[in-house]
Scaffold this motif. Structure first.
Motif, PDB file in Angstrom:
ATOM      1  N   GLY A 154      -8.526   9.193  -4.236  1.00 15.04           N
ATOM      2  CA  GLY A 154      -8.040  10.407  -3.559  1.00 15.04           C
ATOM      3  C   GLY A 154      -7.365  11.395  -4.496  1.00 15.04           C
ATOM      4  O   GLY A 154      -6.804  12.390  -4.029  1.00 15.04           O
ATOM      5  N   GLU A 169      -6.272   1.826  -8.544  1.00 17.24           N
ATOM      6  CA  GLU A 169      -7.264   1.824  -7.462  1.00 17.24           C
ATOM      7  C   GLU A 169      -8.308   0.768  -7.808  1.00 17.24           C
ATOM      8  O   GLU A 169      -9.216   1.028  -8.593  1.00 17.24           O
ATOM      9  CB  GLU A 169      -7.923   3.208  -7.326  1.00 17.24           C
ATOM     10  CG  GLU A 169      -6.971   4.344  -6.983  1.00 17.24           C
ATOM     11  CD  GLU A 169      -6.393   4.242  -5.577  1.00 17.24           C
ATOM     12  OE1 GLU A 169      -6.873   3.398  -4.786  1.00 17.24           O
ATOM     13  OE2 GLU A 169      -5.448   4.989  -5.281  1.00 17.24           O
ATOM     14  N   GLU A 198     -13.843  -3.102  -3.426  1.00 22.97           N
ATOM     15  CA  GLU A 198     -14.942  -2.502  -2.658  1.00 22.97           C
ATOM     16  C   GLU A 198     -16.279  -3.100  -3.096  1.00 22.97           C
ATOM     17  O   GLU A 198     -17.164  -3.342  -2.272  1.00 22.97           O
ATOM     18  CB  GLU A 198     -14.971  -0.977  -2.859  1.00 22.97           C
ATOM     19  CG  GLU A 198     -13.665  -0.264  -2.588  1.00 22.97           C
ATOM     20  CD  GLU A 198     -13.182  -0.438  -1.164  1.00 22.97           C
ATOM     21  OE1 GLU A 198     -13.996  -0.785  -0.285  1.00 22.97           O
ATOM     22  OE2 GLU A 198     -11.967  -0.252  -0.930  1.00 22.97           O
ATOM     23  N   GLU A 248     -20.813   3.944  -2.474  1.00 23.67           N
ATOM     24  CA  GLU A 248     -20.257   5.168  -3.092  1.00 23.67           C
ATOM     25  C   GLU A 248     -19.160   5.763  -2.219  1.00 23.67           C
ATOM     26  O   GLU A 248     -18.099   6.138  -2.705  1.00 23.67           O
ATOM     27  CB  GLU A 248     -21.327   6.256  -3.287  1.00 23.67           C
ATOM     28  CG  GLU A 248     -22.438   5.869  -4.213  1.00 23.67           C
ATOM     29  CD  GLU A 248     -23.690   5.545  -3.454  1.00 23.67           C
ATOM     30  OE1 GLU A 248     -23.759   4.405  -2.938  1.00 23.67           O
ATOM     31  OE2 GLU A 248     -24.586   6.378  -3.371  1.00 23.67           O
ATOM     32  N   ALA A 249     -19.439   5.804  -0.914  1.00 23.73           N
ATOM     33  CA  ALA A 249     -18.451   6.388   0.006  1.00 23.73           C
ATOM     34  C   ALA A 249     -17.152   5.590  -0.038  1.00 23.73           C
ATOM     35  O   ALA A 249     -16.051   6.162  -0.035  1.00 23.73           O
ATOM     36  CB  ALA A 249     -19.012   6.409   1.423  1.00 23.73           C
ATOM     37  N   ALA A 250     -17.279   4.274  -0.087  1.00 25.40           N
ATOM     38  CA  ALA A 250     -16.079   3.429  -0.132  1.00 25.40           C
ATOM     39  C   ALA A 250     -15.307   3.651  -1.433  1.00 25.40           C
ATOM     40  O   ALA A 250     -14.070   3.689  -1.442  1.00 25.40           O
ATOM     41  CB  ALA A 250     -16.481   1.964   0.001  1.00 25.40           C
ATOM     42  N   ARG A 281      -1.756  -1.259  -4.072  1.00 29.68           N
ATOM     43  CA  ARG A 281      -2.617  -0.084  -4.149  1.00 29.68           C
ATOM     44  C   ARG A 281      -1.735   1.153  -4.055  1.00 29.68           C
ATOM     45  O   ARG A 281      -1.014   1.322  -3.067  1.00 29.68           O
ATOM     46  CB  ARG A 281      -3.628  -0.082  -3.013  1.00 29.68           C
ATOM     47  CG  ARG A 281      -4.569   1.090  -3.098  1.00 29.68           C
ATOM     48  CD  ARG A 281      -5.506   1.146  -1.934  1.00 29.68           C
ATOM     49  NE  ARG A 281      -6.240   2.383  -1.979  1.00 29.68           N
ATOM     50  CZ  ARG A 281      -6.965   2.846  -0.991  1.00 29.68           C
ATOM     51  NH1 ARG A 281      -7.052   2.167   0.130  1.00 29.68           N
ATOM     52  NH2 ARG A 281      -7.598   3.981  -1.105  1.00 29.68           N
ATOM     53  N   HIS A 291     -17.917  11.831 -10.439  1.00 30.77           N
ATOM     54  CA  HIS A 291     -16.642  12.057  -9.737  1.00 30.77           C
ATOM     55  C   HIS A 291     -15.459  11.862 -10.701  1.00 30.77           C
ATOM     56  O   HIS A 291     -14.504  12.651 -10.680  1.00 30.77           O
ATOM     57  CB  HIS A 291     -16.518  11.091  -8.550  1.00 30.77           C
ATOM     58  CG  HIS A 291     -15.291  11.320  -7.744  1.00 30.77           C
ATOM     59  ND1 HIS A 291     -15.104  12.458  -6.977  1.00 30.77           N
ATOM     60  CD2 HIS A 291     -14.161  10.583  -7.593  1.00 30.77           C
ATOM     61  CE1 HIS A 291     -13.919  12.403  -6.389  1.00 30.77           C
ATOM     62  NE2 HIS A 291     -13.329  11.276  -6.745  1.00 30.77           N
ATOM     63  N   PHE A 306     -15.333   6.424  -3.279  1.00 30.32           N
ATOM     64  CA  PHE A 306     -14.723   7.756  -3.267  1.00 30.32           C
ATOM     65  C   PHE A 306     -13.493   7.798  -2.356  1.00 30.32           C
ATOM     66  O   PHE A 306     -12.529   8.496  -2.624  1.00 30.32           O
ATOM     67  CB  PHE A 306     -15.727   8.812  -2.813  1.00 30.32           C
ATOM     68  CG  PHE A 306     -16.817   9.057  -3.816  1.00 30.32           C
ATOM     69  CD1 PHE A 306     -16.742   8.555  -5.098  1.00 30.32           C
ATOM     70  CD2 PHE A 306     -17.932   9.801  -3.473  1.00 30.32           C
ATOM     71  CE1 PHE A 306     -17.745   8.770  -6.024  1.00 30.32           C
ATOM     72  CE2 PHE A 306     -18.948  10.022  -4.392  1.00 30.32           C
ATOM     73  CZ  PHE A 306     -18.853   9.502  -5.670  1.00 30.32           C
ATOM     74  N   LYS A 307     -13.568   7.022  -1.271  1.00 29.57           N
ATOM     75  CA  LYS A 307     -12.440   6.998  -0.336  1.00 29.57           C
ATOM     76  C   LYS A 307     -11.187   6.484  -1.041  1.00 29.57           C
ATOM     77  O   LYS A 307     -10.077   6.901  -0.759  1.00 29.57           O
ATOM     78  CB  LYS A 307     -12.794   6.093   0.844  1.00 29.57           C
ATOM     79  CG  LYS A 307     -11.889   6.246   2.045  1.00 29.57           C
ATOM     80  CD  LYS A 307     -12.371   5.409   3.190  1.00 29.57           C
ATOM     81  CE  LYS A 307     -11.348   5.428   4.314  1.00 29.57           C
ATOM     82  NZ  LYS A 307     -11.698   4.479   5.367  1.00 29.57           N
ATOM     83  N   ARG A 308     -11.395   5.563  -1.976  1.00 30.27           N
ATOM     84  CA  ARG A 308     -10.260   5.028  -2.733  1.00 30.27           C
ATOM     85  C   ARG A 308      -9.697   6.050  -3.706  1.00 30.27           C
ATOM     86  O   ARG A 308      -8.517   6.029  -4.014  1.00 30.27           O
ATOM     87  CB  ARG A 308     -10.697   3.807  -3.533  1.00 30.27           C
ATOM     88  CG  ARG A 308     -10.577   2.540  -2.754  1.00 30.27           C
ATOM     89  CD  ARG A 308     -10.451   1.365  -3.676  1.00 30.27           C
ATOM     90  NE  ARG A 308     -10.069   0.210  -2.902  1.00 30.27           N
ATOM     91  CZ  ARG A 308      -8.878  -0.370  -2.978  1.00 30.27           C
ATOM     92  NH1 ARG A 308      -7.975   0.077  -3.789  1.00 30.27           N
ATOM     93  NH2 ARG A 308      -8.608  -1.404  -2.234  1.00 30.27           N
ATOM     94  N   ASP A 332       0.882  -1.167   0.000  1.00 30.20           N
ATOM     95  CA  ASP A 332       0.000   0.000   0.000  1.00 30.20           C
ATOM     96  C   ASP A 332       0.911   1.205   0.000  1.00 30.20           C
ATOM     97  O   ASP A 332       1.447   1.567   1.048  1.00 30.20           O
ATOM     98  CB  ASP A 332      -0.900   0.010   1.248  1.00 30.20           C
ATOM     99  CG  ASP A 332      -2.167  -0.790   1.013  1.00 30.20           C
ATOM    100  OD1 ASP A 332      -2.865  -0.503   0.041  1.00 30.20           O
ATOM    101  OD2 ASP A 332      -2.421  -1.714   1.798  1.00 30.20           O
TER     102      ASP A 332
END
Lengths: 134, 211
Positions: B98, B71, B76, B90-92, A95, B127, B94-96, A78
């Protein structure tokens, strides 16, 4: 040089010989002229700068190599990779970002490593030897 | 596994290695245009929304001399499918992601939208639009049949115009079929540069952000 499974190092790890890590390291690792191998039991939370890095265990942090980065099938990274050559085996976890610099490009880092030293712990570092888990 | 020092790209003789069992070799009309669009840019940044594939890393970094962000959104999606919860996906996702606004020259979506419900799909599409630089390109596959998807597809780039499609097991989800108009509306800030309906029933699409 080999750091065993039971060894935990927190701090800066520098040196001028090849190193294999099976233990846990938190901090920074610099082996600019040498090969760093993270064994399958190795758990690294550190920024790594080395000539070549082979990952068979877990790394959380950025890896910069002047020669190559190789993530084997058991390896997990990571973080961002910067190296002229990068190989990622099938089954490996990755990642982050990959930036393949051209060969001979000096990796970006402000810190220089003193030559002619075996791997040492410097600064506010501590090493803890733990009894092997049974 | 890649071998150091070996040339990875096959010479352009029209011959590629046979695919492994269960794999399909397909020719793409749209992917070369994506590579061309991204390859014309200075030191491009590429965002791959699929799993890391060593040979693809080698291909993209050599062909495009790019910085590559990987990513894997399928992780997810699989986690949400296993827990049988779609809200919060969606939140998961978007968290990826960055990356900053207008920081990416090319986005490889592969078939990620087939595995998302409408809400998550629309949110992700808008997004991704914000991440693309002006003149950037976005590439995706869209299924046209409403079936249960019980595998993900790994897209292994063999040549500029050829993929090996390798199935890997997945927790089954119903494919959400998007007609061309819905796809265009999802990416309303982008321009549809090419769209090809394949014999296999998938639509291959290239979007560009206007310069």
């Amino acid at each position: 040089m080999h750091i065993g499974k039971s060894v935990v190092v927190k701090g800066q790890l520098t040196g001028s010989e090849d190193l294999t890590i099976e233990g846990t390291i938190e901090g920074t690792i610099e082996l600019r002229q040498n090969v760093l191998t993270i064994g399958s039991s190795g758990k690294i939370k550190a920024q790594i700068v080395a000539k070549a890095v082979i990952v068979q265990g877990e790394v959380h942090g950025n890896i910069t190599a002047t020669d190559k980065v190789e993530i084997r099938d058991t390896g997990s990274v990571d973080g961002d990779l910067t190296a002229p050559r990068i190989a990622i085996s099938e089954g490996a976890h990755f990642r982050g970002a990959i930036d393949m610099q051209r060969s001979g490009t000096e990796p970006k880092s402000d810190d220089r490593v003193a030559p002619d030293k075996a791997p040492t712990l410097t600064g506010p570092a501590s090493a803890t030897a733990r009894a092997p888990v049974r | 596994m890649l071998n150091w020092g070996q040339k990875q790209r096959a010479p352009d003789t029209g011959v590629v290695a046979l695919p492994a069992p269960d794999c399909t070799l397909v020719t793409s009309l749209v992917f070369p245009k994506f590579l061309s669009a991204v390859g014309r840019r200075e030191r491009p940044v590429l965002l791959d929304l699929g799993p890391v594939i060593g040979s693809n890393v080698q291909f993209f970094t050599e062909r495009l001399t790019c910085k590559l962000h990987i990513e894997d959104l399928f992780q997810e999606i699989e986690a949400a499918a296993r827990m049988r919860v779609r809200h919060g996906l969606e939140a998961a996702l978007f968290k990826r992601l960055g990356q900053g606004p207008e920081s990416v020259d090319g986005i490889l979506c592969w078939d990620v939208f087939d595995f998302l419900d409408r809400t998550a799909g629309v949110a992700l599409a808008s997004h991704l639009e914000t991440l693309l630089r002006r003149g950037g390109a976005l590439y995706g596959f869209f299924g046209t049949t409403a079936i249960d998807l019980n595998h993900y597809t790994r897209f292994i780039v063999k040549r500029e115009d050829r993929f090996e499609l390798r199935p890997v097991p997945a927790t089954p989800v119903k494919r959400r079929v998007l007609v061309t108009r819905e796809i265009s509306m999802m990416f309303e800030g982008l321009m549809s540069a090419d769209s090809v309906l394949r014999k296999s029933g998938t639509r291959e699409t290239l979007f560009r952000r206007p310069a």
